[in-house]
Design a protein around this motif. Sequence first.
Motif: not given
Length: 174
Positions: A89, A104, A111, A148
């Motif tokens: 993040a 993203e 991720k 996220l």
Amino acid sequence: MPIDPVRLNHAVLFVADLDRALDFYTEVFGMTVVAREPRAHAAFLRLPRSGNHHDLGLFGVGPDAPARARGGIGLYHLAWQVDTVEELAAARELLLTAGAYAGESSHGATKSVYGADPDGHEFEIMWMLPRQDWGRWEHEAPVEALDLAAELHRWPGTPTAGTLVQDSAPAERA
């Protein structure tokens, strides 16, 4: 018998402007310059928590060097792993601030956020789920929207990068 490597040790990129590339990688990734080779117009950089001699080599080839077309034969992107989803993040925010953010996605077990350096080299910043939680993604690599906020809620403070080295002797910054 096949070659039996344990991981990719470093990558080397040709860049138009060596100083501009050094500024980007030292500011955005916090890398330090560990060596320079003036005869080759090159510099070698190390990530702050790496045990490698260098993680990235940059060779300045000048602005007139031909650029590879997107989708052409050659390197697509480099993937840099972070230890926690909070670091992912923070990387997203830094890329946004630096004007280097490119997108993203979730690939199931990983991720990712994406960016590009000043020469257009694409890179991925990725966080990997704990190995025991890969589940169905053991043999899948979907490209899906990244939530996220949900990942931060589900995996707070979960480190997955393994042993990290503390940078005890900072080298030269660009």
